[in-house]
Scaffold this motif. Structure first.
Motif, PDB file in Angstrom:
ATOM      1  N   LEU A  61       0.659  -1.264   0.010  1.00 25.41           N
ATOM      2  CA  LEU A  61      -0.149  -0.107   0.042  1.00 25.41           C
ATOM      3  C   LEU A  61       0.896   1.372  -0.389  1.00 25.41           C
ATOM      4  CD1 LEU A  61      -2.803   0.507   0.099  1.00 25.41           C
ATOM      5  CD2 LEU A  61      -2.315   0.347   2.423  1.00 25.41           C
ATOM      6  N   ASP A  62       1.775   1.297   0.714  1.00 25.06           N
ATOM      7  CA  ASP A  62       2.810   1.990   0.923  1.00 25.06           C
ATOM      8  C   ASP A  62       2.992   3.201  -0.975  1.00 25.06           C
ATOM      9  OD1 ASP A  62       2.889   2.861   3.412  1.00 25.06           O
ATOM     10  OD2 ASP A  62       5.022   1.335   3.987  1.00 25.06           O
ATOM     11  N   LEU A  63       3.674   1.582  -1.599  1.00 22.99           N
ATOM     12  CA  LEU A  63       4.300   1.786  -3.157  1.00 22.99           C
ATOM     13  C   LEU A  63       2.574   2.385  -3.784  1.00 22.99           C
ATOM     14  CD1 LEU A  63       6.874  -0.769  -3.204  1.00 22.99           C
ATOM     15  CD2 LEU A  63       7.374   1.469  -2.309  1.00 22.99           C
ATOM     16  N   ALA A  64       1.739   2.132  -3.656  1.00 28.15           N
ATOM     17  CA  ALA A  64       0.449   2.236  -4.462  1.00 28.15           C
ATOM     18  C   ALA A  64       0.426   2.870  -4.170  1.00 28.15           C
ATOM     19  CB  ALA A  64      -0.577   0.851  -4.577  1.00 28.15           C
ATOM     20  N   SER A  65       0.559   3.790  -3.254  1.00 27.05           N
ATOM     21  CA  SER A  65      -0.047   5.345  -2.754  1.00 27.05           C
ATOM     22  C   SER A  65       1.583   6.632  -3.418  1.00 27.05           C
ATOM     23  CB  SER A  65      -0.634   5.384  -1.319  1.00 27.05           C
ATOM     24  OG  SER A  65       0.480   5.214  -0.687  1.00 27.05           O
ATOM     25  N   HIS A  66       2.399   5.990  -3.871  1.00 25.23           N
ATOM     26  CA  HIS A  66       3.164   6.786  -3.847  1.00 25.23           C
ATOM     27  C   HIS A  66       3.366   6.896  -5.401  1.00 25.23           C
ATOM     28  CE1 HIS A  66       4.165   7.417   0.190  1.00 25.23           C
ATOM     29  NE2 HIS A  66       5.138   8.683  -0.266  1.00 25.23           N
ATOM     30  N   GLY A  67       2.401   5.867  -6.366  1.00 24.59           N
ATOM     31  CA  GLY A  67       1.750   5.706  -7.553  1.00 24.59           C
ATOM     32  C   GLY A  67       3.098   4.443  -8.103  1.00 24.59           C
ATOM     33  N   TYR A  68       3.847   3.728  -7.165  1.00 27.50           N
ATOM     34  CA  TYR A  68       4.726   2.427  -8.337  1.00 27.50           C
ATOM     35  C   TYR A  68       3.252   0.848  -8.446  1.00 27.50           C
ATOM     36  CZ  TYR A  68       8.422   5.156  -6.987  1.00 27.50           C
ATOM     37  OH  TYR A  68       9.484   6.436  -6.602  1.00 27.50           O
ATOM     38  N   GLY A  69       4.461   0.581  -9.645  1.00 32.49           N
ATOM     39  CA  GLY A  69       3.143  -0.729 -10.267  1.00 32.49           C
ATOM     40  C   GLY A  69       3.268  -2.289  -9.158  1.00 32.49           C
ATOM     41  N   PRO A  70       3.014  -2.769  -9.780  1.00 36.31           N
ATOM     42  CA  PRO A  70       4.012  -4.493  -9.696  1.00 36.31           C
ATOM     43  C   PRO A  70       4.990  -4.773  -9.377  1.00 36.31           C
ATOM     44  CG  PRO A  70       1.616  -4.231 -11.041  1.00 36.31           C
ATOM     45  CD  PRO A  70       2.592  -3.110 -11.049  1.00 36.31           C
ATOM     46  N   ASP A  71       5.690  -4.365 -10.285  1.00 33.07           N
ATOM     47  CA  ASP A  71       7.042  -4.356 -10.973  1.00 33.07           C
ATOM     48  C   ASP A  71       8.069  -4.290  -9.633  1.00 33.07           C
ATOM     49  OD1 ASP A  71       6.752  -5.547 -13.007  1.00 33.07           O
ATOM     50  OD2 ASP A  71       7.805  -3.942 -13.478  1.00 33.07           O
ATOM     51  N   GLU A  72       8.428  -2.794  -9.043  1.00 32.30           N
ATOM     52  CA  GLU A  72       8.207  -2.797  -8.074  1.00 32.30           C
ATOM     53  C   GLU A  72       7.753  -2.892  -6.540  1.00 32.30           C
ATOM     54  OE1 GLU A  72       8.042   0.555 -11.047  1.00 32.30           O
ATOM     55  OE2 GLU A  72       6.934  -0.365  -9.982  1.00 32.30           O
ATOM     56  N   VAL A  73       6.545  -3.426  -6.375  1.00 34.79           N
ATOM     57  CA  VAL A  73       5.715  -4.206  -5.065  1.00 34.79           C
ATOM     58  C   VAL A  73       6.680  -5.214  -4.789  1.00 34.79           C
ATOM     59  CG1 VAL A  73       3.912  -4.855  -4.315  1.00 34.79           C
ATOM     60  CG2 VAL A  73       3.902  -2.176  -5.107  1.00 34.79           C
ATOM     61  N   THR A  74       7.209  -6.474  -6.443  1.00 36.75           N
ATOM     62  CA  THR A  74       7.918  -7.861  -5.989  1.00 36.75           C
ATOM     63  C   THR A  74       8.713  -6.960  -5.600  1.00 36.75           C
ATOM     64  OG1 THR A  74       6.215  -8.418  -8.263  1.00 36.75           O
ATOM     65  CG2 THR A  74       8.088  -9.049  -7.434  1.00 36.75           C
ATOM     66  N   LYS A  75       9.712  -6.513  -6.097  1.00 40.24           N
ATOM     67  CA  LYS A  75      11.130  -5.745  -5.989  1.00 40.24           C
ATOM     68  C   LYS A  75      11.382  -5.578  -3.864  1.00 40.24           C
ATOM     69  CE  LYS A  75      13.054  -4.187  -9.756  1.00 40.24           C
ATOM     70  NZ  LYS A  75      13.633  -2.702 -10.447  1.00 40.24           N
ATOM     71  N   ALA A  76      10.019  -4.693  -3.940  1.00 44.48           N
ATOM     72  CA  ALA A  76       9.779  -4.164  -2.101  1.00 44.48           C
ATOM     73  C   ALA A  76       8.874  -5.379  -1.588  1.00 44.48           C
ATOM     74  CB  ALA A  76       8.534  -3.418  -2.215  1.00 44.48           C
ATOM     75  N   MET A  77       8.590  -6.482  -2.049  1.00 40.97           N
ATOM     76  CA  MET A  77       8.432  -7.651  -1.293  1.00 40.97           C
ATOM     77  C   MET A  77       9.958  -8.677  -0.678  1.00 40.97           C
ATOM     78  SD  MET A  77       5.226  -8.132  -0.855  1.00 40.97           S
ATOM     79  CE  MET A  77       5.361  -6.403  -0.924  1.00 40.97           C
ATOM     80  N   GLN A  78      10.729  -8.587  -1.385  1.00 45.02           N
ATOM     81  CA  GLN A  78      12.361  -9.257  -0.691  1.00 45.02           C
ATOM     82  C   GLN A  78      12.498  -8.315   0.424  1.00 45.02           C
ATOM     83  OE1 GLN A  78      15.509  -9.395  -4.019  1.00 45.02           O
ATOM     84  NE2 GLN A  78      13.723  -9.197  -4.970  1.00 45.02           N
ATOM     85  N   VAL A  79      12.192  -6.633   0.919  1.00 42.65           N
ATOM     86  CA  VAL A  79      12.698  -5.612   1.783  1.00 42.65           C
ATOM     87  C   VAL A  79      11.512  -6.912   2.760  1.00 42.65           C
ATOM     88  CG1 VAL A  79      12.150  -3.883   3.161  1.00 42.65           C
ATOM     89  CG2 VAL A  79      12.936  -4.194   0.318  1.00 42.65           C
ATOM     90  N   ALA A  80      10.597  -7.170   2.455  1.00 47.19           N
ATOM     91  CA  ALA A  80       9.414  -7.413   3.619  1.00 47.19           C
ATOM     92  C   ALA A  80       9.898  -9.041   3.721  1.00 47.19           C
ATOM     93  CB  ALA A  80       7.839  -7.799   3.033  1.00 47.19           C
ATOM     94  N   ASP A  81      10.219  -9.791   2.835  1.00 47.05           N
ATOM     95  CA  ASP A  81      11.182 -10.837   3.547  1.00 47.05           C
ATOM     96  C   ASP A  81      11.951 -10.546   4.713  1.00 47.05           C
ATOM     97  OD1 ASP A  81       9.513 -12.527   1.927  1.00 47.05           O
ATOM     98  OD2 ASP A  81      10.467 -12.422   0.097  1.00 47.05           O
ATOM     99  N   ALA A  82      13.212 -10.383   4.048  1.00 44.11           N
ATOM    100  CA  ALA A  82      14.343  -9.884   4.778  1.00 44.11           C
ATOM    101  C   ALA A  82      14.005  -9.232   6.609  1.00 44.11           C
ATOM    102  CB  ALA A  82      15.123  -9.014   4.050  1.00 44.11           C
ATOM    103  N   THR A  83      13.510  -8.230   6.250  1.00 40.05           N
ATOM    104  CA  THR A  83      12.643  -8.102   8.053  1.00 40.05           C
ATOM    105  C   THR A  83      12.083  -9.064   8.666  1.00 40.05           C
ATOM    106  OG1 THR A  83      10.912  -6.967   7.166  1.00 40.05           O
ATOM    107  CG2 THR A  83      12.474  -5.440   7.247  1.00 40.05           C
ATOM    108  N   ALA A  84      11.235  -9.936   8.229  1.00 42.59           N
ATOM    109  CA  ALA A  84      10.459 -10.468   8.254  1.00 42.59           C
ATOM    110  C   ALA A  84      11.346 -12.149   8.885  1.00 42.59           C
ATOM    111  CB  ALA A  84       9.248 -11.683   7.242  1.00 42.59           C
ATOM    112  N   ALA A  85      12.571 -12.809   8.231  1.00 33.43           N
ATOM    113  CA  ALA A  85      13.446 -13.455   9.036  1.00 33.43           C
ATOM    114  C   ALA A  85      14.098 -12.467   9.907  1.00 33.43           C
ATOM    115  CB  ALA A  85      14.283 -13.738   7.976  1.00 33.43           C
ATOM    116  N   ILE A  86      13.970 -11.720  10.162  1.00 34.69           N
ATOM    117  CA  ILE A  86      14.649 -11.175  11.309  1.00 34.69           C
ATOM    118  C   ILE A  86      13.721 -11.335  12.482  1.00 34.69           C
ATOM    119  CG2 ILE A  86      15.646  -8.514  12.665  1.00 34.69           C
ATOM    120  CD1 ILE A  86      16.562  -7.965  10.077  1.00 34.69           C
ATOM    121  N   VAL A  87      12.463 -11.662  11.833  1.00 35.44           N
ATOM    122  CA  VAL A  87      11.143 -10.863  12.982  1.00 35.44           C
ATOM    123  C   VAL A  87      10.963 -12.272  13.569  1.00 35.44           C
ATOM    124  CG1 VAL A  87       9.221 -10.339  13.847  1.00 35.44           C
ATOM    125  CG2 VAL A  87      10.986  -9.123  12.641  1.00 35.44           C
TER     126      VAL A  87
END
Length: 447
Positions: A245-271
């Motif tokens: 939702l962060d990215l969509a609200s700033h006008g980014y599309g599926p390609d950027e969201v797919t990349k951002a999910m790698q950030v989410a995967d990394a932070t999820a591993a830490i938690v």
């Protein structure tokens, strides 16, 4: 345990200065206003229609008010006569509503918890709501206005400080099973104190309470559950949805969201590791994408903490901020097997706990025959707050929407919402299509 015949708890009766006005008042025009603790030396008023303001005391003893949390003067002036239990609110006089209050302590799951039962005056049986915490560290007994607002309209409330907060013992935790067992103990204490006055009884949980309350209801059956701005997805899925939702609200599309999910995967591993491992994975993702324009807009519900702080800080503070959190907790098995009537109230613009997937899942449960009612308020964020958008894209909350309090009250009193309209909310019931929003609810439902 202390019961005051005056209808005010010990904590309220002894207040002086800025705190002495705390209570709910019935104004001469028939409406209600609640006055509770605010930040620092301020108070905060709330009305059943969702309007609210912060109060600041002047040298002449008169209190000035601001619109919501904006800091802008809203023109209201409020005066109190604490000894007489009276208020003058924006020119309309009123009197404090007397409530029957019992302060208590009780055994939770291995800890001693501080609680409070607040009941309408009289001998009649009434429904009772147990308020289940969100993730805050503050005292619910100090800060939850529903402990007065609902009793002012014929509903009993039990409020308690969850473990590690306020006057309760133990350590703060986000272990949902442990918190659910504490909620069950609180409900038992509420029922014991209310005695023959106890009617239907259930939970109201906001945010994190949306994971805890249904779990408690599944372990030990109750008559109803109300969830406000909660989720039917896991905490880590919440973070992923918030990032998208962060990215969509700033006008980014599926390609950027797919990349951002790698950030989410990394932070999820830490938690998931208890903040012990996964930092190399996050560093690699940051090195790969950190210079791309979309990266700075990745916030999420958890990830922002790990992106904004050095590793040493995250290692030290992470376990304190999220102790015991079941990061992969899936609420759906509980919800699929829960036959308790539920009311879910969600904000369509919730950036902290995005509601779209939760609505989809709840609608699927409705189709499967589960007794769930879903209400979605357009233009409302987390906490079911309407807001103003600032120049930098931030938000400042202004009020709860019309109908938010009324639907909780009516669901507790009657076990359903009926055919009424509640402000601008879209209401979904099992087996029905969307109910188009209509005029706001004017007043309390009749029994």
């Amino acid at each position: 345990m202390l019961l005051l015949a005056s209808g005010q708890p010990a904590a309220w009766a002894q207040m002086r200065g800025n705190d002495c006005p705390i209570g709910s008042y019935r104004l001469d025009d028939g409406s209600h206003v609640d006055v509770g603790k605010g930040n620092d030396d301020h108070l905060r008023w709330r009305r059943q229609d969702g309007t609210t303001g912060e109060l600041t005391r002047g040298v002449d003893g008169t209190w000035t008010s601001t619109l919501g949390w904006t800091g802008r003067d809203d023109g209201k002036r409020i005066g109190f006569d604490c000894d007489a239990g009276r208020i003058t609110f924006a020119g309309v006089p009123g009197r404090r509503i007397e409530l029957e209050v019992t302060d208590t302590s009780f055994d939770g799951a291995g800890v001693r918890l501080a609680g409070r039962l607040v009941m309408p005056k009289g001998n009649a049986r009434v429904p009772i709501v147990v308020l289940v915490h969100g993730s805050e560290h503050s005292s619910a007994r100090d800060s939850y206005p529903l402990q007065r607002q609902l009793p002012a309209e014929g509903v009993g409330v039990f409020v308690y400080d969850k473990r590690g907060t306020g006057a309760s013992g133990g350590n703060y935790t986000q272990n949902y099973l442990l918190l659910a067992n504490d909620a069950i103990a609180a409900l038992g204490e509420a029922r014991r104190l209310a005695g023959v006055r106890a009617g239907r009884i259930g939970y109201q949980g906001g945010s994190q309470g949306g994971w805890v309350a249904p779990l408690a209801a599944k372990i030990a059956p109750v008559d109803f559950v109300i969830v406000g701005f909660g989720l039917a997805v896991s905490p880590l899925d919440e973070d992923r949805e918030a990032i998208a939702l962060d990215l969509a609200s700033h006008g980014y599309g599926p390609d950027e969201v797919t990349k951002a999910m790698q950030v989410a995967d990394a932070t999820a591993a830490i938690v998931a590791s208890g903040f012990r491992e996964g930092y190399d994975q996050l560093a690699a993702v940051r090195a790969k994408y950190g210079d791309e324009p979309w990266f700075e807009h990745v916030r999420g519900n958890i990830s922002f903490f790990m992106l904004d702080n050095p590793e040493a800080t995250v290692r030290e503070q992470g376990p304190v901020l999220l102790p015991g959190v079941p990061a992969h907790y899936d609420p759906m098995p509980v919800l699929r097997n829960l036959d308790t009537p539920q009311l879910w109230i969600l904000g369509a613009d919730d950036r902290d706990a995005p509601s779209a997937e939760t609505v989809r899942r709840l609608r699927a449960l409705q189709a499967a025959g589960k007794p769930i009612t879903v209400a979605v308020f357009p233009g409302a964020g987390h906490g079911i707050y309407e807001y103003e958008t600032t120049a930098d894209g931030g938000r400042v909350d202004t009020r709860n929407p019309e109908g938010y309090f009324a639907m909780m009250r009516d669901f507790v009193l009657h076990g359903r919402l009926g055919g009424r309209r509640y402000g601008t909310s879209a209401i979904y019931r099992a087996g029905e299509e969307e109910q188009v929003a209509g005029p706001p609810v004017a007043g309390p439902a009749r029994r």
